[in-house]
Design an enzyme around this catalytic site. Structure first.
Site, PDB file in Angstrom:
ATOM      1  CG  HIS A 160      -0.204  -0.264   2.493  1.00  0.00           C
ATOM      2  ND1 HIS A 160       0.552   0.571   2.961  1.00  0.00           N
ATOM      3  CD2 HIS A 160      -0.363  -1.286   3.434  1.00  0.00           C
ATOM      4  CE1 HIS A 160       1.051   0.082   4.194  1.00  0.00           C
ATOM      5  NE2 HIS A 160       0.717  -0.995   4.533  1.00  0.00           N
ATOM      6  CG  HIS A 211       4.531  -1.717   2.059  1.00  0.00           C
ATOM      7  ND1 HIS A 211       2.907  -2.028   1.891  1.00  0.00           N
ATOM      8  CD2 HIS A 211       4.905  -2.593   2.870  1.00  0.00           C
ATOM      9  CE1 HIS A 211       2.712  -3.056   2.820  1.00  0.00           C
ATOM     10  NE2 HIS A 211       3.867  -3.009   3.473  1.00  0.00           N
ATOM     11  CE  LYS A 260       0.554   0.066  10.865  1.00  0.00           C
ATOM     12  NZ  LYS A 260       1.158  -1.183  11.164  1.00  0.00           N
ATOM     13  CB  SER A 280      -2.142  -1.824   8.520  1.00  0.00           C
ATOM     14  OG  SER A 280      -2.277  -3.141   8.610  1.00  0.00           O
ATOM     15  CB  SER A 281      -0.924  -5.708   4.833  1.00  0.00           C
ATOM     16  OG  SER A 281       0.169  -4.949   4.275  1.00  0.00           O
ATOM     17  NE  ARG A 282      -2.145  -8.520  11.246  1.00  0.00           N
ATOM     18  CZ  ARG A 282      -0.754  -8.539  11.169  1.00  0.00           C
ATOM     19  NH1 ARG A 282      -0.172  -7.478  10.997  1.00  0.00           N
ATOM     20  NH2 ARG A 282      -0.151  -9.708  11.401  1.00  0.00           N
TER      21      ARG A 282
HETATM   22  P1  AMP Z   1       4.931  -5.018   6.600  1.00  0.00           P
HETATM   23  O1  AMP Z   1       4.837  -5.315   5.105  1.00  0.00           O
HETATM   24  O2  AMP Z   1       3.755  -4.679   7.047  1.00  0.00           O
HETATM   25  O3  AMP Z   1       6.146  -6.027   7.122  1.00  0.00           O
HETATM   26  O4  AMP Z   1       5.568  -3.547   6.524  1.00  0.00           O
HETATM   27  C1  AMP Z   1       6.836  -3.549   5.558  1.00  0.00           C
HETATM   28  C2  AMP Z   1       7.497  -2.213   5.972  1.00  0.00           C
HETATM   29  O5  AMP Z   1       6.354  -0.919   5.600  1.00  0.00           O
HETATM   30  C3  AMP Z   1       7.753  -2.008   7.410  1.00  0.00           C
HETATM   31  O6  AMP Z   1       8.949  -1.290   7.659  1.00  0.00           O
HETATM   32  C4  AMP Z   1       6.683  -1.004   7.947  1.00  0.00           C
HETATM   33  O7  AMP Z   1       6.987  -0.324   9.009  1.00  0.00           O
HETATM   34  C5  AMP Z   1       6.389  -0.176   6.702  1.00  0.00           C
HETATM   35  N1  AMP Z   1       4.995   0.181   6.777  1.00  0.00           N
HETATM   36  C6  AMP Z   1       3.901  -0.468   6.762  1.00  0.00           C
HETATM   37  N2  AMP Z   1       2.750   0.332   6.918  1.00  0.00           N
HETATM   38  C7  AMP Z   1       3.197   1.609   6.816  1.00  0.00           C
HETATM   39  C8  AMP Z   1       2.664   2.802   6.879  1.00  0.00           C
HETATM   40  N3  AMP Z   1       1.369   3.042   6.973  1.00  0.00           N
HETATM   41  N4  AMP Z   1       3.315   3.848   6.601  1.00  0.00           N
HETATM   42  C9  AMP Z   1       4.915   3.852   6.588  1.00  0.00           C
HETATM   43  N5  AMP Z   1       5.396   2.452   6.471  1.00  0.00           N
HETATM   44  C10 AMP Z   1       4.764   1.701   6.697  1.00  0.00           C
END
Ligand code: AMP
Length: 282
Positions: free
Chosen positions: A34, A37, A149, A185-187
């Protein structure tokens, strides 16, 4: 754009890039990409010769197997996004590629992993620190990009890099939010429409905390109580924790002087959301 699934192959790519004196930037993700990322990938592209994005849902950081099973995996869409952003290499290994045999070696960043989310998700940060260590070894980047985040995660990774002598610059970028302030968030796909409407209280409550601190209210208990009051007004939100901590050591603060991390985790039926904000004295 190359899509690599083998550890050996990505190691070879990184080795060759370094031999050519190319600066390698790395963005680790679990996919379902999203704008959060995307902001990391764009910044990585700006400051490096070569951008590697990993997409890997890391089983060992999930303390709830249902959460792992149901985690979104829209790989084709993620690859399209990476292609549009002109990512150079996507590393998307299988579980078997990353954990081919009984896995016995874990990285534990003590103290920093025990408070906040660590208290409620036992083993989570050990899983994170272990996969990040593996990915750093495999991709051997000059710089790696993370989102604020996941604030606790960024502190743990910075410490891991120092303690284990990784020659990698850790860059932390601001949280990307939607128009109502909800940290992306991916969730979010787990949220119902009604829940989504109620999630706005998270950021609202954090901003309220900032305004109290600016008014010189420095007792964490009072601030936590105010945050809680705002959140519980929304009946679908269940507070897991609200904490005010030292931003470096992540220990609970009894009194706030110059800076503070205000962090919370709130559960909706199927989604557990986290958010945080840093307050600093002007
Ligand atoms: P994830 O795919 O959730 O493991 O996240 C991968 C990276 O993207 C991690 O460094 C997260 O902190 C970052 N990330 C996830 N959501 C956000 C957001 N809303 N804003 C900035 N960075 C994010």
């Amino acid at each position: 754009m190359e899509i690599i699934t083998s550890v050996k192959e990505i190691q070879k790519i990184s080795f060759c890039l370094r031999a050519e004196k190319k600066q390698i930037g790395f963005v680790p993700t679990m996919g379902a990409l999203h704008q959060g990322h995307i902001s990391l990938i764009k910044e990585c592209k700006k400051n490096n010769d070569w951008t590697i994005v990993s997409i890997f849902v890391n089983s060992i950081q999930f303390n709830d197997q249902n959460d792992y099973k149901n985690y979104p995996r829209p790989l084709d869409n993620d690859l399209n996004i990476c292609q549009e952003l002109q990512v150079d290499t996507v590393f998307a290994p299988s579980l078997k590629e990353m954990y081919p045999e009984e896995f016995l070696t874990f990285v534990n960043v003590e103290k920093l992993s025990s408070n906040l989310c660590g208290e409620y998700r036992p083993g989570h940060f050990e899983g994170v620190a272990t996969i990040v260590t593996k990915l750093f070894n495999i991709t051997n980047p000059h710089r790696a990009y993370f989102g604020a985040k996941d604030y606790q995660q960024t502190q743990i990774i910075k410490k891991l890099v120092r303690d284990l002598n990784f020659d990698i610059e850790i860059i932390v970028l601001p949280t990307i939010r939607d128009e109502n302030g909800l940290a992306l968030s991916s969730r979010h796909k787990y949220l119902s429409q009604e829940e989504k409407k109620q999630t706005y209280v998270l950021y609202k409550s954090l901003k309220k905390a900032l305004s109290l601190l600016d008014k010189n209210i420095k007792d964490p208990k009072i601030i936590i109580d105010q945050i809680n009051k705002i959140i519980v007004k929304e009946h679908l939100a269940n507070v897991e924790y609200i904490k005010i901590c030292d931003p470096v050591h992540l220990s609970d603060l009894k009194y706030i002087s110059n800076e503070a991390l205000i962090a919370l985790a709130v559960r909706f039926e199927k989604a557990r959301l986290i958010d945080s904000i840093i307050w600093r004295k002007n």
